[in-house]
Structure formats: structure tokens, C-alpha cells
Write a protein that holds these residues in place. Structure first.
Motif, PDB file in Angstrom:
ATOM      1  N   CYS A   1       0.811  -1.225   0.000  1.00  0.00           N
ATOM      2  CA  CYS A   1       0.000   0.000   0.000  1.00  0.00           C
ATOM      3  C   CYS A   1       0.832   1.256   0.000  1.00  0.00           C
TER       4      CYS A   1
ATOM      5  N   PRO B   1      -6.289   0.234   6.777  1.00  0.00           N
ATOM      6  CA  PRO B   1      -7.107  -0.168   5.630  1.00  0.00           C
ATOM      7  C   PRO B   1      -8.458   0.547   5.644  1.00  0.00           C
TER       8      PRO B   1
ATOM      9  N   ASP C   1     -11.739  -2.541   1.790  1.00  0.00           N
ATOM     10  CA  ASP C   1     -10.756  -3.597   1.534  1.00  0.00           C
ATOM     11  C   ASP C   1     -11.420  -4.951   1.779  1.00  0.00           C
TER      12      ASP C   1
ATOM     13  N   HIS D   1      -8.379  -7.129   7.125  1.00  0.00           N
ATOM     14  CA  HIS D   1      -8.170  -5.714   6.819  1.00  0.00           C
ATOM     15  C   HIS D   1      -9.352  -4.878   7.297  1.00  0.00           C
TER      16      HIS D   1
ATOM     17  N   VAL E   1      -6.031   0.727   0.462  1.00  0.00           N
ATOM     18  CA  VAL E   1      -6.626  -0.565   0.089  1.00  0.00           C
ATOM     19  C   VAL E   1      -5.563  -1.423  -0.589  1.00  0.00           C
TER      20      VAL E   1
ATOM     21  N   HIS F   1      -6.601  -5.181  -1.058  1.00  0.00           N
ATOM     22  CA  HIS F   1      -7.503  -6.135  -1.696  1.00  0.00           C
ATOM     23  C   HIS F   1      -8.729  -5.361  -2.173  1.00  0.00           C
ATOM     24  N   GLY F   2      -8.629  -4.849  -3.404  1.00  0.00           N
ATOM     25  CA  GLY F   2      -9.608  -3.883  -3.872  1.00  0.00           C
ATOM     26  C   GLY F   2     -10.581  -4.385  -4.909  1.00  0.00           C
TER      27      GLY F   2
END
Length: 319
Positions: A70, A207, A211, A216, A240, A242-243
Motif C-alpha cells: 500500500c 485499511p 478492503d 483488513h 486498500v 484487496h480492492g
């Protein structure tokens, strides 16, 4: 009880490796992405405010490597500006069974194999932090269960949780802030509050709710609750990793491309953090420090080394 490792049949490990290579190939399949329109939209985003000398910046990372994916460029810029950078890892990343299957050469990793993976990932996190210039005395490992934060924030807030992966019900990391702390939400809250009171951060990087990973967005809730209790809510900033499916695209190292807002969080008020060639080089080196991860997810991880990073001052659109 002493754990012993059963010998595997001679065919088992080659079969596991073939399956691993097949999955890695599927994960790493390059898919076109980033249109000219998306690139222009990223260029039009407002730049994030510059860091200042003496500013205290704390990043809360759910797992080892999240801080790098990130925010490696951002953290490098903060340090170059004279800010004091701190990183706290909530878990040791010991729940990635597929990773442990490769590194520990066992088909069904559990218990000791995953605890050893956790210890290894802590050392990788230290190596990445050295690349980013974060001093050892500003690195904190809490050691709570990878994949278990939702339980700790709910039914196991007061009752210890036992990780189905490591078999542990308390912090086992030798380098943890509180070795032996029970896997409860109360203990995690106490550990995090201790970090916040000691660091007294001017900026807290966490996060966003959007996310997708449960650890997260559960950390988001925990951090927001503690920040509210301590009067630090206005210091929260969001990122983020895991978007959304396949984000970011294309996979692999593409330093000339921008990082576009993630599909699951497009509506957030994103700010752009431009990265120089030097920032990108530092980020790539930090990514490469995570050898256990890059063996499996290298193209995914290197896809975050782009012309910019993204930061949001709010976790809801319009705020």
C-alpha cells in the motif's frame, strides 16, 4: 506435546508442487488494464499533502507485506522529509497455507509449519522495513492470528480464540510486544492502545472498510474504535490492498503505469501520491524482501509498484 512431522509419500510433494505451479500460473496470467481514460482520471486526483519534519506517522499493517504494497513509497517519502515512521504488524501472516506448503515442503501444513512460516515472515518484514528506512525500535509485532481478527472483534473478544491453522491460542512470536498474550479482542485492543499512546501519531494509516480481506476491514473497525476513544479520529488515513477481482491490472512490474482506484473503493475521495523512479526502486526492493510471498504472488505484489500510490482522508464517499 511435541509435534512430529510425518514423512510424506514420495509422490505427494511433486503433485503438490505441480498444483502450486498451476495455481501460480493462473494467478499470474497477464490481463490488459489501465485505459487512457483511467490514467487521466488518476492524474486529475489531488495530490496528498506533503510530509513535514518531525511528523509522527504510524502504519497499522494487518499482515507482513501490506505496509509495502500500500504505502512503501509514501513511507519512504515521509522518512526523507524528516518524519518519524512507525509500523505495527497485527498478525504474523501465518495463515497462508499454500505458502507454507511450498516453503515447508508439506502438503497439509498445520501447527509448527505455519508457526515457522510466521516467524519467517516477521524476518522478511524486518528486511523490508530496513529497505524503507524504518528503525528497528519503531517496528512492532503484535502476533495475533492471521485470519482470526473478525473472531477477536466478536465472539472471542473476551474468550481466547484458537487458530485452526497454527493451533495457538496465545501470541507465540518471540519478538512480539506482549509474548503469551491470549488471542482475545481485549488483549489486541490493549496492545494497540499501548502502541497509540507510546507513538502519539499525527497520522495513522489503516485499511479502508472497502478492503475485501476480513482481517483488513476488521482492523479498520478496531482502529477506528480506539482512535475515537483516544481523540485521534481526525488523524486516520485509508488505503486498500484487496480492492476487487484482479486489481491492480495488469499484473507484474509496470512502473510507467498509474495505480488506478480499486473497483471496490472507487467512490472514496482518493489522493494521489506520486512516486519518483527512486521511490519505485525502493518499493520494488521492499517487495522482493518478501521471498515467501513473491514465490507465489510475485506478479500480484509487483503490480503495486506504479507511478503513484493512493491515500484517502476518509473511509466513506463525501466525508
Amino acid at each position: 506435546m511435541r509435534l512430529t512431522r510425518r514423512p510424506l509419500p514420495r509422490w505427494t510433494l511433486p503433485a503438490a508442487l505441480l498444483a502450486a505451479l498451476g495455481l501460480a500460473a493462473w494467478i499470474n496470467e497477464p490481463i490488459p488494464g489501465v485505459t487512457g481514460r483511467e490514467a487521466r482520471a488518476v492524474a486529475a486526483l489531488p495530490p496528498a499533502p506533503a510530509f513535514r519534519s518531525g511528523q509522527r506517522v504510524l502504519l497499522l499493517s494487518p499482515h507482513p507485506d501490506d505496509e509495502t504494497l500500500c504505502c512503501a513509497g509514501l513511507l519512504s517519502q515521509a522518512r526523507a522529509a524528516g518524519a518519524q515512521v512507525y509500523v505495527t504488524w497485527i498478525t504474523a501472516g501465518d495463515g497462508f497455507e499454500f505458502d507454507a506448503a511450498l516453503t515447508e515442503r508439506t502438503l497439509h501444513p498445520r501447527g509448527r509449519a505455519l508457526r515457522e512460516l510466521g516467524e519467517r515472515r516477521v524476518q522478511e518484514a524486518r528486511a523490508a522495513a530496513r529497505v524503507l528506512g524504518v528503525p528497528a525500535d519503531r517496528q512492532v509485532f503484535l502476533g495475533y492470528p492471521d485470519g482470526g481478527l473478525r473472531a477477536l472483534n466478536g465472539r472471542n473478544y473476551a474468550r481466547p480464540y484458537t487458530s485452526p491453522r497454527t493451533g495457538s491460542s496465545a501470541v507465540y512470536l518471540r519478538e512480539a510486544q506482549t509474548p503469551g498474550a491470549p488471542f482475545t479482542g481485549q488483549a489486541l485492543d490493549a496492545d494497540l492502545e499501548r502502541v497509540l499512546r507510546r507513538v502519539r501519531p499525527d497520522m495513522i494509516l489503516i485499511p479502508a472498510h472497502e478492503d475485501f480481506h476480513p482481517d483488513h476491514h476488521t482492523l479498520t473497525l478496531i482502529a477506528q474504535r480506539l482512535a475515537s476513544r483516544l481523540g485521534l479520529t481526525d488523524r486516520l488515513r485509508y488505503w486498500v490492498v484487496h480492492g476487487g477481482l484482479e486489481w491492480p491490472l495488469p499484473k507484474g512490474l509496470h512502473t510507467a503505469l498509474p495505480l488506478v482506484p480499486p473497483p471496490l473503493a472507487r467512490a472514496l475521495p482518493w489522493q494521489r501520491v506520486p512516486l519518483s523512479a527512486g521511490d519505485q526502486q525502493v518499493k520494488a526492493q521492499a517487495v522482493n524482501a518478501y521471498r515467501t510471498q513473491t514465490e507465489v504472488l510475485g506478479r500480484f505484489m509487483r503490480a503495486f509498484v506504479r507511478r503513484n500510490e493512493l491515500l484517502s482522508p476518509a473511509d466513506q464517499p463525501g466525508r
